[in-house]
Design an enzyme around this catalytic site. Sequence first.
Site, PDB file in Angstrom:
ATOM      1  N   SER A  69       7.030   8.736  12.367  1.00  0.00           N
ATOM      2  CA  SER A  69       5.954   8.670  11.377  1.00  0.00           C
ATOM      3  C   SER A  69       6.505   8.889   9.979  1.00  0.00           C
ATOM      4  O   SER A  69       7.034   9.956   9.664  1.00  0.00           O
ATOM      5  CB  SER A  69       4.888   9.731  11.671  1.00  0.00           C
ATOM      6  OG  SER A  69       4.077   9.918  10.535  1.00  0.00           O
ATOM      7  N   ARG A  78      -8.510  12.302  12.362  1.00  0.00           N
ATOM      8  CA  ARG A  78      -7.074  11.993  12.505  1.00  0.00           C
ATOM      9  C   ARG A  78      -6.237  13.272  12.509  1.00  0.00           C
ATOM     10  O   ARG A  78      -6.504  14.204  11.749  1.00  0.00           O
ATOM     11  CB  ARG A  78      -6.642  11.029  11.397  1.00  0.00           C
ATOM     12  CG  ARG A  78      -7.405   9.719  11.539  1.00  0.00           C
ATOM     13  CD  ARG A  78      -6.962   8.698  10.559  1.00  0.00           C
ATOM     14  NE  ARG A  78      -5.604   8.251  10.835  1.00  0.00           N
ATOM     15  CZ  ARG A  78      -4.940   7.398  10.070  1.00  0.00           C
ATOM     16  NH1 ARG A  78      -5.513   6.918   8.988  1.00  0.00           N
ATOM     17  NH2 ARG A  78      -3.714   7.033  10.380  1.00  0.00           N
ATOM     18  N   GLY A 100      -4.962   7.989   5.282  1.00  0.00           N
ATOM     19  CA  GLY A 100      -4.064   8.926   5.969  1.00  0.00           C
ATOM     20  C   GLY A 100      -2.842   9.229   5.119  1.00  0.00           C
ATOM     21  O   GLY A 100      -2.369  10.373   5.070  1.00  0.00           O
ATOM     22  N   ASP A 157       1.625  -1.325  11.915  1.00  0.00           N
ATOM     23  CA  ASP A 157       0.339  -1.756  11.348  1.00  0.00           C
ATOM     24  C   ASP A 157       0.022  -3.220  11.659  1.00  0.00           C
ATOM     25  O   ASP A 157      -1.097  -3.677  11.427  1.00  0.00           O
ATOM     26  CB  ASP A 157       0.330  -1.549   9.829  1.00  0.00           C
ATOM     27  CG  ASP A 157       0.330  -0.067   9.476  1.00  0.00           C
ATOM     28  OD1 ASP A 157      -0.038   0.762  10.333  1.00  0.00           O
ATOM     29  OD2 ASP A 157       0.716   0.270   8.338  1.00  0.00           O
ATOM     30  N   LYS A 162      -4.637   5.769  14.593  1.00  0.00           N
ATOM     31  CA  LYS A 162      -4.765   5.081  13.295  1.00  0.00           C
ATOM     32  C   LYS A 162      -6.223   5.188  12.821  1.00  0.00           C
ATOM     33  O   LYS A 162      -6.979   6.001  13.325  1.00  0.00           O
ATOM     34  CB  LYS A 162      -4.297   3.629  13.435  1.00  0.00           C
ATOM     35  CG  LYS A 162      -2.812   3.503  13.737  1.00  0.00           C
ATOM     36  CD  LYS A 162      -1.956   4.078  12.627  1.00  0.00           C
ATOM     37  CE  LYS A 162      -0.487   4.028  12.943  1.00  0.00           C
ATOM     38  NZ  LYS A 162       0.333   4.765  11.973  1.00  0.00           N
ATOM     39  N   LYS A 196       0.834  -1.208   0.000  1.00  0.00           N
ATOM     40  CA  LYS A 196       0.000   0.000   0.000  1.00  0.00           C
ATOM     41  C   LYS A 196       0.873   1.264   0.000  1.00  0.00           C
ATOM     42  O   LYS A 196       0.647   2.179  -0.788  1.00  0.00           O
ATOM     43  CB  LYS A 196      -0.935  -0.038   1.222  1.00  0.00           C
ATOM     44  CG  LYS A 196      -1.871   1.143   1.337  1.00  0.00           C
ATOM     45  CD  LYS A 196      -3.101   0.805   2.172  1.00  0.00           C
ATOM     46  CE  LYS A 196      -2.849   0.840   3.664  1.00  0.00           C
ATOM     47  NZ  LYS A 196      -2.660   2.183   4.220  1.00  0.00           N
ATOM     48  N   ARG A 229      -7.757  -3.300   9.167  1.00  0.00           N
ATOM     49  CA  ARG A 229      -6.879  -4.236   9.890  1.00  0.00           C
ATOM     50  C   ARG A 229      -7.581  -4.863  11.103  1.00  0.00           C
ATOM     51  O   ARG A 229      -7.265  -5.977  11.498  1.00  0.00           O
ATOM     52  CB  ARG A 229      -5.565  -3.558  10.279  1.00  0.00           C
ATOM     53  CG  ARG A 229      -4.804  -3.070   9.049  1.00  0.00           C
ATOM     54  CD  ARG A 229      -3.341  -2.847   9.284  1.00  0.00           C
ATOM     55  NE  ARG A 229      -2.786  -1.960   8.253  1.00  0.00           N
ATOM     56  CZ  ARG A 229      -2.441  -2.346   7.026  1.00  0.00           C
ATOM     57  NH1 ARG A 229      -2.580  -3.595   6.646  1.00  0.00           N
ATOM     58  NH2 ARG A 229      -1.953  -1.470   6.149  1.00  0.00           N
TER      59      ARG A 229
HETATM   60  C1  S3P Z   1       2.462   4.818   6.261  1.00  0.00           C
HETATM   61  C2  S3P Z   1       3.020   5.130   7.485  1.00  0.00           C
HETATM   62  C3  S3P Z   1       2.472   4.665   8.766  1.00  0.00           C
HETATM   63  C4  S3P Z   1       1.502   3.495   8.585  1.00  0.00           C
HETATM   64  C5  S3P Z   1       0.533   3.735   7.455  1.00  0.00           C
HETATM   65  C6  S3P Z   1       1.275   3.956   6.143  1.00  0.00           C
HETATM   66  C7  S3P Z   1       3.088   5.343   5.041  1.00  0.00           C
HETATM   67  O1  S3P Z   1       1.749   5.733   9.369  1.00  0.00           O
HETATM   68  O2  S3P Z   1       0.795   3.252   9.783  1.00  0.00           O
HETATM   69  O3  S3P Z   1      -0.326   2.620   7.322  1.00  0.00           O
HETATM   70  O4  S3P Z   1       2.759   4.876   3.932  1.00  0.00           O
HETATM   71  O5  S3P Z   1       3.953   6.239   5.141  1.00  0.00           O
HETATM   72  P1  S3P Z   1       2.483   6.845  10.271  1.00  0.00           P
HETATM   73  O6  S3P Z   1       3.340   7.665   9.412  1.00  0.00           O
HETATM   74  O7  S3P Z   1       1.363   7.634  10.877  1.00  0.00           O
HETATM   75  O8  S3P Z   1       3.261   6.071  11.318  1.00  0.00           O
END
Ligand code: S3P
Length: 432
Positions: free
Chosen positions: A169, A124, A96, A317, A344, A24, A390
């Site tokens: 993050s 969020r 997100g 995740d 999340k 993803k 999830r």
């Molecule tokens: C992601 C980063 C993570 C993860 C999300 C995908 C990404 O989030 O939980 O599913 O693609 O950069 P955070 O940056 O909030 O930790």
Amino acid sequence: MSSTTSLYYKNASLKGTITVPGDKSISHRSVMFGSIAKGKTTVSGFLLGEDCLSTIDCFRKLGVEIHVEGTNVEIISPGMDNWEEPKEVLYTGNSGTTTRLMLGILSGTTLHTVMTGDASIGKRPMRRVADPLRLMGAKIAGRDNGQYTPLAVQGTQLRAIDYTMPVASAQVKSAILLAGLRAAGTTVVREKEISRDHTERMLKQFGAHIEVADGVVAFKGGQQLQATHVNVPGDISSAAFFLVAGAIVPGSEVVMKNVGVNPTRAGIIEVLEKMGAELSVKMEDNHASEPTATLTIRTSDLKATTVEGEIIPRLIDEIPIIALLATQAKGTTIIRNAEELKVKETDRITAVVTELQKLGANIEATDDGMIIHGPTKLHGAKLQAYGDHRIGMMSAIAALISSSPIDLDDTECIAVSYPTFFEHIEGLLNNA
Ligand code: S3P
């Protein structure tokens, strides 16, 4: 409208080989980078999950031509300088990653844009991205001073910053780096705990020069990205559900090929190994910018473990499915330093603990994680997915070992990241 599905797989065992869908995080980035670069970018192994389709939709509204055929995507872009000002709101759905990374990308354009998403996105926190972007000069407005969608961005000339990340993050890091593409000077991001590095790898793949060493990323603004081909590996976060299923469902052996095992993502492998799982990891030689492996998991005798510290961002995740795994392991498993779970798609500490308790698990919530005593036999119950893919998948995997049916309120949300999830369960059951 979501409907309730009754899940019950009496005396299940799982056997066979599956190809998990594309990663993803990497799928999102392939469309973003391909849209920034002028010319034709091609992508194979793309994830046709709803989140990544939201990203495609946003770039189409910016005037990028995007063709999807199976898991192949062709992106024909006039280049970021020639995007159109969208007449409509950019809708980021449940994603997100789309919302936060787009905020970084859009801040450095000359365009006025408005972004919004679904009810979960509306809760969020976005200031974690908006605040550092504002330090770069970004003009962002939104509810609660830019904390929540809808968000309006007036693109402007940005300046580089040297930023120390307050939370681990990759979304925040990536938004700053993508804004840094258009900033005057060298953008520096410092991480205490290393988050997933797909953005750094893909910047290199698109011909940019970026320095990465000891948790410090430095990236000079004004670089042009070159269109290229991106081969998306299988998503280890999706594979995680079948790694756990293979380990806890009696009489199972599940093989997954072409799974991305980037060390910044592969924490689940270390946890399974520490818990004594019968797991084999065979590295593949595919010369891509992301390492891949064939993973084979067999039913295992599991022992409890502690999951904490620097490994947390490398499996963030996977914590819902690790919690289910721990209900079948001997002893007390402690998960700590995982407060990020609260922001999340839903509050995943509350959701995991509430739902697994309904199945008879001995699990309690803490401020930054959970404590699980195992092993416990699980029984059926009415479960909620909270609109979170999830949590929905965790519950469906639990149904493979529960002594009576699990009635899950919303299986549709699983299509966010794993549209073929139930087909894969059925396929593995039929081989057994
Ligand atoms: C992601 C980063 C993570 C993860 C999300 C995908 C990404 O989030 O939980 O599913 O693609 O950069 P955070 O940056 O909030 O930790």
